[in-house]
Design a protein around this motif. Structure first.
Motif, mmCIF file in Angstrom:
data_model
loop_
_atom_site.group_PDB
_atom_site.id
_atom_site.type_symbol
_atom_site.label_atom_id
_atom_site.label_comp_id
_atom_site.label_asym_id
_atom_site.label_seq_id
_atom_site.Cartn_x
_atom_site.Cartn_y
_atom_site.Cartn_z
ATOM 1 N N LEU A 1 9.095 -4.015 2.463
ATOM 2 C CA LEU A 1 8.904 -4.767 1.231
ATOM 3 C C LEU A 1 8.662 -3.847 0.039
ATOM 4 C CD1 LEU A 1 6.547 -7.589 2.564
ATOM 5 C CD2 LEU A 1 9.042 -7.641 2.313
ATOM 6 N N TRP A 2 8.074 -2.694 0.290
ATOM 7 C CA TRP A 2 7.798 -1.728 -0.780
ATOM 8 C C TRP A 2 7.646 -0.350 -0.185
ATOM 9 C CZ3 TRP A 2 7.574 -1.012 -5.894
ATOM 10 C CH2 TRP A 2 6.916 0.103 -6.364
ATOM 11 N N SER A 3 8.184 0.638 -0.862
ATOM 12 C CA SER A 3 7.954 2.026 -0.504
ATOM 13 C C SER A 3 7.771 2.830 -1.780
ATOM 14 C CB SER A 3 9.116 2.601 0.306
ATOM 15 O OG SER A 3 8.866 3.971 0.580
ATOM 16 N N GLY A 4 6.685 3.543 -1.863
ATOM 17 C CA GLY A 4 6.422 4.397 -3.011
ATOM 18 C C GLY A 4 6.731 5.850 -2.740
ATOM 19 N N ILE A 5 7.357 6.123 -1.612
ATOM 20 C CA ILE A 5 7.601 7.513 -1.217
ATOM 21 C C ILE A 5 8.453 8.255 -2.242
ATOM 22 C CG2 ILE A 5 8.724 8.987 0.501
ATOM 23 C CD1 ILE A 5 7.675 7.090 2.613
ATOM 24 N N GLY A 6 9.521 7.653 -2.728
ATOM 25 C CA GLY A 6 10.404 8.344 -3.669
ATOM 26 C C GLY A 6 10.013 8.162 -5.122
ATOM 27 N N LYS A 7 8.876 7.549 -5.373
ATOM 28 C CA LYS A 7 8.477 7.252 -6.748
ATOM 29 C C LYS A 7 7.426 8.247 -7.236
ATOM 30 C CE LYS A 7 9.363 2.309 -6.275
ATOM 31 N NZ LYS A 7 10.659 2.538 -5.809
ATOM 32 N N GLY A 8 7.342 8.356 -8.578
ATOM 33 C CA GLY A 8 6.348 9.226 -9.209
ATOM 34 C C GLY A 8 6.854 10.641 -9.328
ATOM 35 N N PRO A 9 6.207 11.501 -10.036
ATOM 36 C CA PRO A 9 5.034 11.268 -10.849
ATOM 37 C C PRO A 9 5.374 10.428 -12.068
ATOM 38 C CG PRO A 9 5.723 13.565 -11.022
ATOM 39 C CD PRO A 9 6.657 12.880 -10.090
ATOM 40 N N PRO A 10 4.429 9.796 -12.679
ATOM 41 C CA PRO A 10 3.003 9.802 -12.399
ATOM 42 C C PRO A 10 2.663 9.054 -11.114
ATOM 43 C CG PRO A 10 3.454 8.253 -14.138
ATOM 44 C CD PRO A 10 4.745 8.943 -13.832
ATOM 45 N N ARG A 11 1.483 9.332 -10.627
ATOM 46 C CA ARG A 11 1.038 8.802 -9.337
ATOM 47 C C ARG A 11 0.996 7.276 -9.311
ATOM 48 N NH1 ARG A 11 -4.720 10.051 -6.420
ATOM 49 N NH2 ARG A 11 -4.094 9.390 -4.351
ATOM 50 N N LYS A 12 0.714 6.644 -10.439
ATOM 51 C CA LYS A 12 0.587 5.191 -10.459
ATOM 52 C C LYS A 12 1.896 4.493 -10.094
ATOM 53 C CE LYS A 12 1.495 4.405 -15.346
ATOM 54 N NZ LYS A 12 0.971 3.842 -16.579
ATOM 55 N N LEU A 13 3.028 5.172 -10.210
ATOM 56 C CA LEU A 13 4.311 4.578 -9.824
ATOM 57 C C LEU A 13 4.455 4.435 -8.317
ATOM 58 C CD1 LEU A 13 6.754 6.351 -12.287
ATOM 59 C CD2 LEU A 13 5.752 4.071 -12.483
ATOM 60 N N LYS A 14 3.617 5.116 -7.559
ATOM 61 C CA LYS A 14 3.674 5.036 -6.102
ATOM 62 C C LYS A 14 3.108 3.727 -5.560
ATOM 63 C CE LYS A 14 3.825 9.847 -4.874
ATOM 64 N NZ LYS A 14 5.088 9.768 -4.175
ATOM 65 N N PHE A 15 2.428 2.960 -6.415
ATOM 66 C CA PHE A 15 1.775 1.731 -5.988
ATOM 67 C C PHE A 15 2.433 0.528 -6.654
ATOM 68 C CE2 PHE A 15 -1.319 5.180 -6.032
ATOM 69 C CZ PHE A 15 -1.632 5.218 -4.685
ATOM 70 N N ASN B 1 -0.113 10.683 1.654
ATOM 71 C CA ASN B 1 0.275 10.442 0.263
ATOM 72 C C ASN B 1 1.418 9.449 0.112
ATOM 73 O OD1 ASN B 1 -1.679 12.172 -0.729
ATOM 74 N ND2 ASN B 1 -0.348 13.944 -0.565
ATOM 75 N N SER B 2 1.456 8.455 0.980
ATOM 76 C CA SER B 2 2.494 7.432 0.858
ATOM 77 C C SER B 2 1.855 6.057 0.831
ATOM 78 C CB SER B 2 3.485 7.527 2.017
ATOM 79 O OG SER B 2 2.857 7.177 3.230
ATOM 80 N N PHE B 3 2.577 5.124 0.227
ATOM 81 C CA PHE B 3 2.125 3.735 0.186
ATOM 82 C C PHE B 3 3.341 2.884 0.480
ATOM 83 C CE2 PHE B 3 0.758 -0.292 -1.471
ATOM 84 C CZ PHE B 3 -0.594 -0.314 -1.203
ATOM 85 N N GLU B 4 3.302 2.201 1.617
ATOM 86 C CA GLU B 4 4.417 1.362 2.027
ATOM 87 C C GLU B 4 3.897 0.016 2.508
ATOM 88 O OE1 GLU B 4 7.809 4.071 3.774
ATOM 89 O OE2 GLU B 4 5.932 4.392 4.845
ATOM 90 N N VAL B 5 4.705 -1.016 2.295
ATOM 91 C CA VAL B 5 4.373 -2.358 2.762
ATOM 92 C C VAL B 5 5.569 -2.861 3.552
ATOM 93 C CG1 VAL B 5 3.709 -4.692 2.108
ATOM 94 C CG2 VAL B 5 2.971 -2.760 0.703
ATOM 95 N N SER B 6 5.321 -3.287 4.794
ATOM 96 C CA SER B 6 6.393 -3.756 5.657
ATOM 97 C C SER B 6 6.039 -5.110 6.255
ATOM 98 C CB SER B 6 6.647 -2.772 6.808
ATOM 99 O OG SER B 6 7.000 -1.515 6.305
ATOM 100 N N LEU B 7 7.062 -5.881 6.529
ATOM 101 C CA LEU B 7 6.920 -7.164 7.201
ATOM 102 C C LEU B 7 7.460 -6.997 8.609
ATOM 103 C CD1 LEU B 7 6.555 -10.287 7.305
ATOM 104 C CD2 LEU B 7 8.892 -10.440 6.442
ATOM 105 N N VAL B 8 6.650 -7.341 9.598
ATOM 106 C CA VAL B 8 7.094 -7.317 10.986
ATOM 107 C C VAL B 8 7.342 -8.766 11.382
ATOM 108 C CG1 VAL B 8 6.544 -6.680 13.353
ATOM 109 C CG2 VAL B 8 5.737 -5.253 11.465
ATOM 110 N N LYS B 9 8.610 -9.069 11.657
ATOM 111 C CA LYS B 9 8.992 -10.438 11.992
ATOM 112 C C LYS B 9 8.657 -10.753 13.440
ATOM 113 C CE LYS B 9 12.561 -10.959 8.533
ATOM 114 N NZ LYS B 9 13.907 -11.429 8.277
ATOM 115 N N GLU B 10 8.740 -12.021 13.793
ATOM 116 C CA GLU B 10 8.391 -12.450 15.152
ATOM 117 C C GLU B 10 9.261 -11.806 16.218
ATOM 118 O OE1 GLU B 10 8.463 -16.686 15.249
ATOM 119 O OE2 GLU B 10 6.656 -16.874 14.026
ATOM 120 N N ASP B 11 10.512 -11.476 15.858
ATOM 121 C CA ASP B 11 11.406 -10.850 16.838
ATOM 122 C C ASP B 11 11.169 -9.345 16.974
ATOM 123 O OD1 ASP B 11 12.500 -9.845 14.509
ATOM 124 O OD2 ASP B 11 14.486 -10.728 14.813
#
Length: 78
Positions: free
Chosen positions: A49-63, A33-43
């Protein structure tokens, strides 16, 4: 399904903004039940970049809006 649709939308937006950047969806098993976006750099360092873990309800705030993630990506690459 909602997680997959949102992941596809964010992935398409990232590929549209930076075509040379590889995008992987769930290279590791995701947290439930989590939605996260991360950037993995060359090093090997990771930038969240985004974490919806602490967001919501409503559920749409998680995205995020795809544009929000693209802007976060651009600012982290500068």
């Amino acid at each position: 399904r909602v997680f997959g649709r949102n992941a596809a939308a964010v992935s398409a937006a990232l590929r549209g903004a930076m075509a040379h950047l590889p995008v992987d969806i769930n290279p590791r098993p995701p947290r439930r039940n989590s939605f996260e976006v991360s950037l993995v750099k060359e090093d090997g360092s990771t930038v969240e970049l985004w974490s919806g873990i602490g967001k919501g309800p409503p559920r749409k705030l998680k995205f995020p809006q795809p544009e929000t993630v693209v802007e976060a990506l651009k600012s982290s690459l500068v």
